[in-house]
Design an enzyme around this catalytic site. Structure first.
Site, PDB file in Angstrom:
ATOM      1  CE  LYS A 185      -2.169   2.764   1.974  1.00 20.17           C
ATOM      2  NZ  LYS A 185      -1.989   4.311   1.583  1.00 20.17           N
ATOM      3  N   GLY A 238       6.620   4.686   8.517  1.00 21.37           N
ATOM      4  CA  GLY A 238       5.355   6.023   8.728  1.00 21.37           C
ATOM      5  C   GLY A 238       5.150   6.766   9.978  1.00 21.37           C
ATOM      6  CB  SER A 239       3.975   9.013  12.215  1.00 19.56           C
ATOM      7  OG  SER A 239       2.456   8.208  11.622  1.00 19.56           O
ATOM      8  N   GLY A 243       2.269   4.278  13.043  1.00 16.24           N
ATOM      9  CA  GLY A 243       2.767   2.350  13.339  1.00 16.24           C
ATOM     10  C   GLY A 243       1.985   2.048  14.940  1.00 16.24           C
ATOM     11  CD  GLU A 261      12.612   0.396  10.093  1.00 16.89           C
ATOM     12  OE1 GLU A 261      13.612   0.978  10.610  1.00 16.89           O
ATOM     13  OE2 GLU A 261      13.324  -0.921   9.826  1.00 16.89           O
ATOM     14  CB  CYS A 295      12.651   8.928   9.132  1.00 19.97           C
ATOM     15  SG  CYS A 295      14.271   7.696   7.559  1.00 19.97           S
ATOM     16  CD  GLU A 394       9.457  12.604  12.264  1.00 16.72           C
ATOM     17  OE1 GLU A 394       8.207  11.983  12.294  1.00 16.72           O
ATOM     18  OE2 GLU A 394      10.267  12.531  11.329  1.00 16.72           O
TER      19      GLU A 394
HETATM   20  P1  NAP Z   1       2.180   8.621   7.753  1.00 19.24           P
HETATM   21  O1  NAP Z   1       0.992   8.867   7.703  1.00 19.24           O
HETATM   22  O2  NAP Z   1       1.913   7.797   8.987  1.00 19.24           O
HETATM   23  O3  NAP Z   1       1.850   7.396   6.668  1.00 19.24           O
HETATM   24  C1  NAP Z   1       2.903   6.064   5.778  1.00 19.24           C
HETATM   25  C2  NAP Z   1       1.305   5.375   5.575  1.00 19.24           C
HETATM   26  O4  NAP Z   1       0.673   4.940   6.127  1.00 19.24           O
HETATM   27  C3  NAP Z   1       0.524   6.057   4.198  1.00 19.24           C
HETATM   28  O5  NAP Z   1       0.344   4.925   3.240  1.00 19.24           O
HETATM   29  C4  NAP Z   1      -0.803   6.322   4.934  1.00 19.24           C
HETATM   30  O6  NAP Z   1      -2.183   6.117   4.244  1.00 19.24           O
HETATM   31  C5  NAP Z   1      -0.429   4.606   5.649  1.00 19.24           C
HETATM   32  N1  NAP Z   1      -1.856   5.205   6.854  1.00 19.24           N
HETATM   33  C6  NAP Z   1      -2.008   6.462   7.233  1.00 19.24           C
HETATM   34  N2  NAP Z   1      -3.533   6.213   8.228  1.00 19.24           N
HETATM   35  C7  NAP Z   1      -3.364   5.037   8.272  1.00 19.24           C
HETATM   36  C8  NAP Z   1      -4.328   4.093   9.016  1.00 19.24           C
HETATM   37  N3  NAP Z   1      -4.701   4.386  10.708  1.00 19.24           N
HETATM   38  N4  NAP Z   1      -3.464   2.798   9.417  1.00 19.24           N
HETATM   39  C9  NAP Z   1      -3.456   1.986   8.416  1.00 19.24           C
HETATM   40  N5  NAP Z   1      -2.104   2.683   7.804  1.00 19.24           N
HETATM   41  C10 NAP Z   1      -2.448   4.110   7.876  1.00 19.24           C
HETATM   42  O7  NAP Z   1       3.186   8.863   7.629  1.00 19.24           O
HETATM   43  P2  NAP Z   1       3.302  10.318   6.194  1.00 19.24           P
HETATM   44  O8  NAP Z   1       2.628  10.860   6.609  1.00 19.24           O
HETATM   45  O9  NAP Z   1       3.474   9.348   5.106  1.00 19.24           O
HETATM   46  O10 NAP Z   1       5.574  10.112   6.530  1.00 19.24           O
HETATM   47  C11 NAP Z   1       5.580  10.609   7.684  1.00 19.24           C
HETATM   48  C12 NAP Z   1       6.504  10.037   8.464  1.00 19.24           C
HETATM   49  O11 NAP Z   1       6.752   8.491   8.294  1.00 19.24           O
HETATM   50  C13 NAP Z   1       7.579  10.626   9.136  1.00 19.24           C
HETATM   51  O12 NAP Z   1       6.896  10.551  10.884  1.00 19.24           O
HETATM   52  C14 NAP Z   1       8.392  10.209   9.274  1.00 19.24           C
HETATM   53  O13 NAP Z   1       9.279   9.890  10.391  1.00 19.24           O
HETATM   54  C15 NAP Z   1       8.339   8.418   9.050  1.00 19.24           C
HETATM   55  N6  NAP Z   1       9.091   7.979   8.024  1.00 19.24           N
HETATM   56  C16 NAP Z   1      10.081   7.149   8.402  1.00 19.24           C
HETATM   57  C17 NAP Z   1      11.006   6.659   7.964  1.00 19.24           C
HETATM   58  C18 NAP Z   1      11.859   5.393   8.323  1.00 19.24           C
HETATM   59  O14 NAP Z   1      12.300   4.730   7.832  1.00 19.24           O
HETATM   60  N7  NAP Z   1      12.117   5.407  10.224  1.00 19.24           N
HETATM   61  C19 NAP Z   1      10.642   6.850   6.673  1.00 19.24           C
HETATM   62  C20 NAP Z   1      10.554   7.472   6.190  1.00 19.24           C
HETATM   63  C21 NAP Z   1       9.350   8.342   6.964  1.00 19.24           C
HETATM   64  P3  NAP Z   1      -1.805   7.624   3.603  1.00 19.24           P
HETATM   65  O15 NAP Z   1      -1.000   7.848   2.566  1.00 19.24           O
HETATM   66  O16 NAP Z   1      -3.145   7.434   2.849  1.00 19.24           O
HETATM   67  O17 NAP Z   1      -2.087   8.038   4.733  1.00 19.24           O
END
Ligand code: NAP
Ligand code: MG
Length: 494
Positions: A185, A238-239, A243, A261, A295, A394
């Site tokens: 996804k 993701g966030s 997570g 992650e 991230c 963040e």
């Molecule tokens: P996010 O909001 O957590 O989204 C990540 C993924 O999860 C997206 O595909 C998102 O879909 C999905 N998602 C959102 N809400 C969900 C729910 N309720 N249930 C299941 N899945 C859901 O993160 P983001 O805003 O895309 O990215 C930013 C975050 O990612 C930051 O916190 C960053 O630090 C982190 N990140 C971490 C790493 C690492 O390797 N540690 C790498 C890159 C990014 P949608 O797109 O539809 O919201």
């Protein structure tokens, strides 16, 4: 390249369906992917319902059970992954352009960095396929024991938009190398590159159903994967907030294994004996590269008080010269933030940050608004209290917080003083100090006299609320295998 990115953008017609059972299929609902460079629609893309996710998981399950991939000789899986890597390289312009259009990073950087990364990841795990060994422990002579690695089954991979293909590759390549089937996804902001990437996988010879892509909303498609009773492993980037949901989804469904992650607030620590020129330019790059949507961004700069003025002057000069520009221009050092919502979030965080023990010295307001796009310039807060808002939260944008320290102990205490533990860097010529500080940092990744360096041999992931589990390296494969112990009792000891 002879054609410009703009010319290529005029001609491109992205895939827009869901990929299930090896075919692109339209789903009931479609949503526009908006280009952050100008706020205009790039394409209308199908978004998966819970029912569509069921179909994708069923497709992955059927493929897994009949062995069309899971039981193929490792060398044959390797050949497909290697071909897929080549096809990504051959289609680098198109993949890079799709990323620039959907999430706003400069196309030339997407090509040089992301397409190369995803191709290398596929090739690296492809190469690994036929070099993975099982174990045969020493037992008494009346038994034979085997420890074998069995592919774990159906993998759900949920990824963010900031490095759409790098993140997808880090999940998909080791999962497929292990023999699993995958349902990916992508983030709702970045489905276009994922769909073209998947199409190249089919062209490379992935059997149908082995790799499925369900574009869609997180709370619908992401959640459906997280809660699905027939998904064996869920790997997420993701966030931290989302997570947590995945742990909950697993607890409420089939106790699938979950790997997370998550976010970070990485400290970049500079001592007076460092190469200040290199340290300062790298510090700027580490937070402004990819619009700060990283991230591992070096979002907290910790400088020894004796070099504060010099380092801040250097970083500020670089920041002021580094302005965001159209991601389709070849000299853009930064592009646009991913969406209007994200731009507004960054603006609000900067406003809030300015009210809590921090001094805004560079940037702080959106630019290029006339373009219709979502551009935010490099922004620096100085004299930030280590527990102030902007040093703890963040931002996921080009926003740097600078704090000072007096000695090694204070540097470590500040660096470790957040809920995150993803990455960190230390700059010093003193080897003893470098080792002591790196040992004291509670992080998954630590750089000494560099930032963001490393290759596929090095695991990537965090500790604390930055999550657990590792992408990259042979350790990444462990997520996608189940260990099986087989004890064979012999009637005739040999
Ligand atoms: P996010 O909001 O957590 O989204 C990540 C993924 O999860 C997206 O595909 C998102 O879909 C999905 N998602 C959102 N809400 C969900 C729910 N309720 N249930 C299941 N899945 C859901 O993160 P983001 O805003 O895309 O990215 C930013 C975050 O990612 C930051 O916190 C960053 O630090 C982190 N990140 C971490 C790493 C690492 O390797 N540690 C790498 C890159 C990014 P949608 O797109 O539809 O919201
Ligand atoms: Mg989000």
């Amino acid at each position: 390249m002879t054609t410009t990115w703009h010319e290529l953008a005029d001609k491109i017609s992205p895939r827009t369906g869901l990929l299930i059972e090896g075919r692109f299929q339209d789903a009931g609902e479609a949503f526009s992917v908006i280009a952050p460079r100008n706020g205009k629609s790039v394409a209308d893309v199908s978004f998966a319902s819970v029912h569509d996710v069921d179909k994708a998981v069923a497709s992955a399950r059927a493929a897994f059970e009949d062995g069309r991939w899971s039981k193929r000789a490792p060398a044959e899986r390797k050949a497909v992954l290697m071909t897929w890597a080549e096809l990504c390289r051959a289609n680098a312009d198109e993949l890079a352009l799709l990323m620039a259009l959907e999430m706003g990073k400069p196309a030339h950087e997407a090509k040089a960095i992301e397409v190369r990364a995803v191709a290398n990841t596929l090739a690296w795990f492809g190469e690994a396929c036929d070099k993975i060994l099982d174990e045969l422990p020493h037992t008494s002579r009346d038994a034979l024991a085997l420890i074998t690695r069995e592919p774990a089954g159906v993998v759900g991979a949920v990824v963010p938009w900031n490095f759409p293909l790098t993140m997808a590759g880090w999940k998909v390549a080791p999962a497929l190398a292990a023999g699993c089937s995958v349902v990916l996804k992508p983030a709702e902001n970045s489905p276009l590159s994922a769909l073209r990437f998947a199409e190249l996988g089919l062209e490379a010879g992935l059997p149908e159903g082995v790799f499925n892509v369900v574009n869609g909303h997180g709370h619908i498609a992401g959640r459906a994967l997280g809660e699905h009773p027939d998904v064996d492993v869920l790997t997420f980037t993701g966030s931290t907030e989302v997570g947590r949901y995945f742990l909950d989804y697993a607890a409420k469904s089939n106790l699938k294994r979950v790997y997370l992650e998550l976010g970070g607030k990485s400290a970049n620590i500079i001592f007076p004996d460092a190469d200040l020129d290199k340290a300062a330019s790298t510090a700027a790059w580490s937070i402004f590269f990819n619009q700060g949507e990283m991230c591992t961004a070096g979002s907290r700069l910790l400088v020894h008080e004796s070099i504060h003025d010099e380092v801040v002057a250097r970083v500020s000069a670089i920041a002021s010269a580094m302005q965001p520009a159209d991601p389709l221009s070849d000299d853009a050092a930064m592009g646009a933030l991913v969406s209007k919502e994200h731009l507004e979030r960054v603006e609000t965080m900067v406003e809030t940050g300015a009210k809590d023990r921090a001094e805004l010295i560079v940037g702080g307001e959106r630019v290029n608004a006339d373009s219709g796009g979502y551009y935010f310039p490099p922004t620096i807060f100085d004299h930030v209290a280590p527990d102030a808002y902007i040093a703890q939260e963040e931002v996921f944008g080009p926003v740097l917080s600078v704090s000072t320290f007096k000695d090694d102990a204070e540097a470590l205490a500040i660096a470790n003083g957040t809920r995150y533990g993803l990455a960190s860097a230390v700059w010093t010529q003193n080897l003893d100090r470098a080792v002591a500080i790196s040992r004291g940092l509670r992080v998954g990744v630590c750089w000494v006299n560099c930032y963001e360096e490393g290759d596929m041999t090095i695991p990537f992931g965090g500790v604390k609320e930055s999550g657990f589990g590792r992408d990259k390296s042979l350790h990444a494969l462990e997520k996608f295998f189940d260990l099986k112990s087989t004890w064979i009792q012999l009637s005739e000891p040999s």
